[in-house]
Design a protein around this motif. Structure first.
Motif, mmCIF file in Angstrom:
data_model
loop_
_atom_site.group_PDB
_atom_site.id
_atom_site.type_symbol
_atom_site.label_atom_id
_atom_site.label_comp_id
_atom_site.label_asym_id
_atom_site.label_seq_id
_atom_site.Cartn_x
_atom_site.Cartn_y
_atom_site.Cartn_z
ATOM 1 N N ASP A 21 19.090 8.501 11.362
ATOM 2 C CA ASP A 21 19.163 6.765 11.380
ATOM 3 C C ASP A 21 17.973 6.066 10.765
ATOM 4 O OD1 ASP A 21 17.800 7.224 13.484
ATOM 5 O OD2 ASP A 21 19.058 6.061 14.667
ATOM 6 N N SER A 22 17.109 6.970 10.742
ATOM 7 C CA SER A 22 15.694 6.515 10.038
ATOM 8 C C SER A 22 14.667 7.451 9.978
ATOM 9 C CB SER A 22 15.038 5.495 11.015
ATOM 10 O OG SER A 22 14.594 5.995 12.299
ATOM 11 N N GLY A 23 13.744 7.270 9.139
ATOM 12 C CA GLY A 23 12.450 8.313 8.979
ATOM 13 C C GLY A 23 11.413 7.694 9.458
ATOM 14 N N LEU A 24 10.105 8.295 9.982
ATOM 15 C CA LEU A 24 8.993 7.734 10.345
ATOM 16 C C LEU A 24 7.880 8.138 9.218
ATOM 17 C CD1 LEU A 24 7.652 6.362 13.397
ATOM 18 C CD2 LEU A 24 6.277 8.762 12.620
ATOM 19 N N LEU A 38 9.386 11.598 8.799
ATOM 20 C CA LEU A 38 9.634 12.448 10.021
ATOM 21 C C LEU A 38 11.014 11.846 10.744
ATOM 22 C CD1 LEU A 38 6.129 12.962 11.681
ATOM 23 C CD2 LEU A 38 7.804 14.593 10.137
ATOM 24 N N TRP A 39 11.750 12.680 11.096
ATOM 25 C CA TRP A 39 12.879 12.487 11.994
ATOM 26 C C TRP A 39 12.991 13.186 13.230
ATOM 27 C CZ3 TRP A 39 17.735 15.839 11.518
ATOM 28 C CH2 TRP A 39 18.719 15.500 12.682
ATOM 29 N N PHE A 40 12.771 12.748 14.516
ATOM 30 C CA PHE A 40 12.775 13.133 15.676
ATOM 31 C C PHE A 40 14.023 13.540 16.496
ATOM 32 C CE2 PHE A 40 8.853 10.638 14.558
ATOM 33 C CZ PHE A 40 7.961 11.490 14.954
ATOM 34 N N VAL A 41 14.079 14.587 16.930
ATOM 35 C CA VAL A 41 15.085 15.141 17.567
ATOM 36 C C VAL A 41 14.857 15.862 18.962
ATOM 37 C CG1 VAL A 41 16.691 15.694 15.625
ATOM 38 C CG2 VAL A 41 15.320 17.609 16.397
ATOM 39 N N PRO A 42 15.378 15.874 19.945
ATOM 40 C CA PRO A 42 15.533 16.642 21.146
ATOM 41 C C PRO A 42 15.333 18.368 20.838
ATOM 42 C CG PRO A 42 17.069 15.355 21.605
ATOM 43 C CD PRO A 42 16.813 15.167 19.993
ATOM 44 N N ARG A 43 14.108 19.042 21.343
ATOM 45 C CA ARG A 43 13.834 20.177 20.830
ATOM 46 C C ARG A 43 15.270 21.150 20.903
ATOM 47 N NH1 ARG A 43 13.591 24.437 18.842
ATOM 48 N NH2 ARG A 43 11.608 25.691 18.602
ATOM 49 N N ASP A 44 16.043 20.827 22.021
ATOM 50 C CA ASP A 44 17.294 21.772 22.149
ATOM 51 C C ASP A 44 18.251 21.541 21.144
ATOM 52 O OD1 ASP A 44 18.028 19.190 23.084
ATOM 53 O OD2 ASP A 44 18.978 20.061 24.907
ATOM 54 N N LYS A 45 18.123 20.296 20.258
ATOM 55 C CA LYS A 45 18.831 20.140 19.089
ATOM 56 C C LYS A 45 18.309 20.731 17.880
ATOM 57 C CE LYS A 45 21.973 17.848 21.508
ATOM 58 N NZ LYS A 45 23.268 18.273 21.824
ATOM 59 N N VAL A 107 12.784 3.405 6.443
ATOM 60 C CA VAL A 107 11.596 4.005 6.871
ATOM 61 C C VAL A 107 10.785 3.056 7.809
ATOM 62 C CG1 VAL A 107 9.402 5.065 5.980
ATOM 63 C CG2 VAL A 107 11.594 5.498 4.603
ATOM 64 N N THR A 108 10.493 3.505 8.916
ATOM 65 C CA THR A 108 9.474 2.906 9.395
ATOM 66 C C THR A 108 8.234 3.611 9.613
ATOM 67 O OG1 THR A 108 11.131 2.569 11.619
ATOM 68 C CG2 THR A 108 8.862 2.316 12.253
ATOM 69 N N HIS A 109 6.914 2.614 9.318
ATOM 70 C CA HIS A 109 5.678 2.685 9.211
ATOM 71 C C HIS A 109 4.898 2.835 10.514
ATOM 72 C CE1 HIS A 109 5.989 3.040 4.868
ATOM 73 N NE2 HIS A 109 6.899 2.082 5.002
ATOM 74 N N PHE A 110 4.154 4.001 10.822
ATOM 75 C CA PHE A 110 3.601 4.011 12.043
ATOM 76 C C PHE A 110 2.032 4.325 11.722
ATOM 77 C CE2 PHE A 110 1.699 6.832 15.376
ATOM 78 C CZ PHE A 110 2.044 5.821 16.545
ATOM 79 N N ASP A 111 1.305 3.446 12.514
ATOM 80 C CA ASP A 111 -0.254 3.646 12.183
ATOM 81 C C ASP A 111 -0.984 4.426 13.092
ATOM 82 O OD1 ASP A 111 -2.791 2.808 11.512
ATOM 83 O OD2 ASP A 111 -3.004 1.300 12.647
#
Length: 115
Positions: A21-24, A38-45, A107-111
């Motif tokens: 649903d988004s990228g970082l 980046l797209w974050f998912v639980p490690r078991d996924k 896209v979300t921008h992270f500092d």
């Protein structure tokens, strides 16, 4: 939905399950240089389809994220670490997904440079 992805040469292949649903986009010293999204998912996924030994690891700064890359072609398909809630997570590089349009997600921008 299950997505598949890989490095450029295919030595490191994976599957990740969930809805993108988004990228970082992070501006820390490593993310800015490799231009990953980046797209974050639980490690078991997240499931590696190739031997663990085929992916090299790079760690820096606080040594809490395992940046995984292919030692043959140099592409960074994913990273591993711990989410803020303490659960294991994978950071999938959306640019390494097969048949996925990265322009289809906000896209979300992270500092990260200031952290």
């Amino acid at each position: 939905m299950v997505y598949t992805g890989s490095c450029h040469c295919g030595r490191v292949r994976y599957e990740a399950e969930g809805e993108v649903d988004s990228g970082l986009a992070c501006n820390c010293s490593i993310c800015a240089r490799r231009a990953s999204l980046l797209w974050f998912v639980p490690r078991d996924k997240f499931r590696l389809l190739t031997p663990e030994a085929d992916a090299a690891t790079y760690m820096f700064h606080k040594h809490v994220i395992r940046h995984r890359f292919c030692p043959t072609c140099g592409i960074h398909p994913y990273g591993e670490g711990t989410a803020p809630d303490g659960k294991p997570m994978a950071a999938v590089n959306l640019r390494t997904l097969e048949n996925f349009d990265v322009d289809s997600v906000p896209v979300t921008h992270f500092d990260g440079r200031s952290k």
